[in-house]
Design a protein around this motif. Sequence first.
Motif, PDB file in Angstrom:
ATOM      1  N   ARG A 152      -3.279   0.778  -4.319  1.00  0.00           N
ATOM      2  CA  ARG A 152      -3.694   1.358  -4.693  1.00  0.00           C
ATOM      3  C   ARG A 152      -2.762   3.189  -4.272  1.00  0.00           C
ATOM      4  O   ARG A 152      -2.361   3.557  -4.526  1.00  0.00           O
ATOM      5  CB  ARG A 152      -4.745   2.285  -5.003  1.00  0.00           C
ATOM      6  CG  ARG A 152      -5.240   1.154  -6.636  1.00  0.00           C
ATOM      7  CD  ARG A 152      -6.537   1.512  -7.225  1.00  0.00           C
ATOM      8  NE  ARG A 152      -7.162   0.708  -7.361  1.00  0.00           N
ATOM      9  CZ  ARG A 152      -8.831   0.675  -7.174  1.00  0.00           C
ATOM     10  NH1 ARG A 152      -9.622   1.560  -6.677  1.00  0.00           N
ATOM     11  NH2 ARG A 152      -9.674  -0.310  -6.798  1.00  0.00           N
ATOM     12  N   THR A 153      -3.654   2.907  -2.547  1.00  0.00           N
ATOM     13  CA  THR A 153      -2.724   3.714  -1.630  1.00  0.00           C
ATOM     14  C   THR A 153      -1.327   3.852  -2.170  1.00  0.00           C
ATOM     15  O   THR A 153      -0.145   5.049  -2.228  1.00  0.00           O
ATOM     16  CB  THR A 153      -3.361   4.398  -0.715  1.00  0.00           C
ATOM     17  OG1 THR A 153      -4.581   3.878  -0.701  1.00  0.00           O
ATOM     18  CG2 THR A 153      -2.449   4.961  -0.236  1.00  0.00           C
ATOM     19  N   MET A 154      -1.063   2.744  -2.312  1.00  0.00           N
ATOM     20  CA  MET A 154       0.744   2.006  -2.073  1.00  0.00           C
ATOM     21  C   MET A 154       1.523   2.732  -3.503  1.00  0.00           C
ATOM     22  O   MET A 154       2.248   3.744  -3.155  1.00  0.00           O
ATOM     23  CB  MET A 154       0.420   0.762  -1.103  1.00  0.00           C
ATOM     24  CG  MET A 154       1.945   0.472  -1.809  1.00  0.00           C
ATOM     25  SD  MET A 154       2.354  -1.622  -1.393  1.00  0.00           S
ATOM     26  CE  MET A 154       4.148  -1.493  -0.331  1.00  0.00           C
ATOM     27  N   ALA A 155       0.350   1.859  -4.062  1.00  0.00           N
ATOM     28  CA  ALA A 155       1.478   2.281  -5.649  1.00  0.00           C
ATOM     29  C   ALA A 155       1.459   3.799  -5.363  1.00  0.00           C
ATOM     30  O   ALA A 155       2.125   4.711  -6.291  1.00  0.00           O
ATOM     31  CB  ALA A 155       0.413   1.698  -6.465  1.00  0.00           C
ATOM     32  N   LYS A 156       0.878   4.674  -5.724  1.00  0.00           N
ATOM     33  CA  LYS A 156       0.177   5.888  -5.543  1.00  0.00           C
ATOM     34  C   LYS A 156       1.208   6.794  -4.187  1.00  0.00           C
ATOM     35  O   LYS A 156       2.369   7.616  -5.179  1.00  0.00           O
ATOM     36  CB  LYS A 156      -0.986   7.015  -5.189  1.00  0.00           C
ATOM     37  CG  LYS A 156      -1.938   6.994  -5.770  1.00  0.00           C
ATOM     38  CD  LYS A 156      -3.534   8.215  -5.619  1.00  0.00           C
ATOM     39  CE  LYS A 156      -4.682   7.257  -6.259  1.00  0.00           C
ATOM     40  NZ  LYS A 156      -5.953   7.205  -5.456  1.00  0.00           N
TER      41      LYS A 156
END
Length: 252
Positions: free
Chosen positions: A49-53
Amino acid sequence: MTTIDTATGAAAPAEISSERVKGIFAHIAPRYERFNAISSFGAYKLWLRTMAKMAPISSESHVLDVAGGTGEVSFTMAQRKRPASIVCTDLVPEMLEVARAHHAEGRSGDVSMSFQVADAHELPFEDARFDVVTVAYGIRNMPNRPRALAEMLRVLKPEGHLVCLDFSTPPNPAWRGLYGFYLKHMIPLWGGLITGDRAGFVYLADSIRAFPDQAGLARLMREAGFVDVEWRNCTGGVAAVHVARRPGTSHR
Ligand SMILES: C[S@@+](CC[C@H](N)C(=O)[O-])C[C@H]1O[C@@H](n2cnc3c(N)ncnc32)[C@H](O)[C@@H]1O
């Protein structure tokens, strides 16, 4: 020699690492996702999720997922960012077979997604084709990192971005010590129990220890020609997401 043994970081012919990685991932492909979920206590999903953000992906972006494996990153980007297209690539056909099956189950929604076996050291795409390249837990397994990063730069459009997630080095010494213990003792144990391939997970732990820390990976990216390299630590630096930009033509 610019190639290394990814288990130790020492100079070695590329084939040692490439053949080992093919053997490990061909064998564990059907059980790979279960291992990730259990061994990271679910943190793996938070890191995605951090990567996507952090990924500068819009509805017009064409995305290349390098070392995409069973497609976790591709499907996360499809669901969260809905880009124009995603090409999910990997060295190991067995990993991509799992990704294809997820795609057939509808995990990419209405995002156009294709799959292709490809070695990151020699990407089969023309220059400047993609807006964003993603790579998770991939560069660590590559014996010629400067070449793989140069390939990622080449296939990006000027001003395009590389977004990379991988294990890293916790800056806090106590947390780093605990993590080192977990890597050495628990990862091979979990891996052996879940996949039946203990040796593969001894390799995983070794490769994480031999991998550059946050600043070292950023340096490799800059040496390959990327600029504006930034990173964010996940779970106190157990993993990190790096974002880097290919300079525009006017800056080169
Ligand atoms: C730990 S898995 C990560 C898969 C996926 N990115 C994820 O986040 O779940 C590492 C993947 O890197 C792939 N890989 C290793 N070396 C590669 C190379 N030279 N080119 C392309 N893929 C490679 C392996 O086959 C494997 O699927």
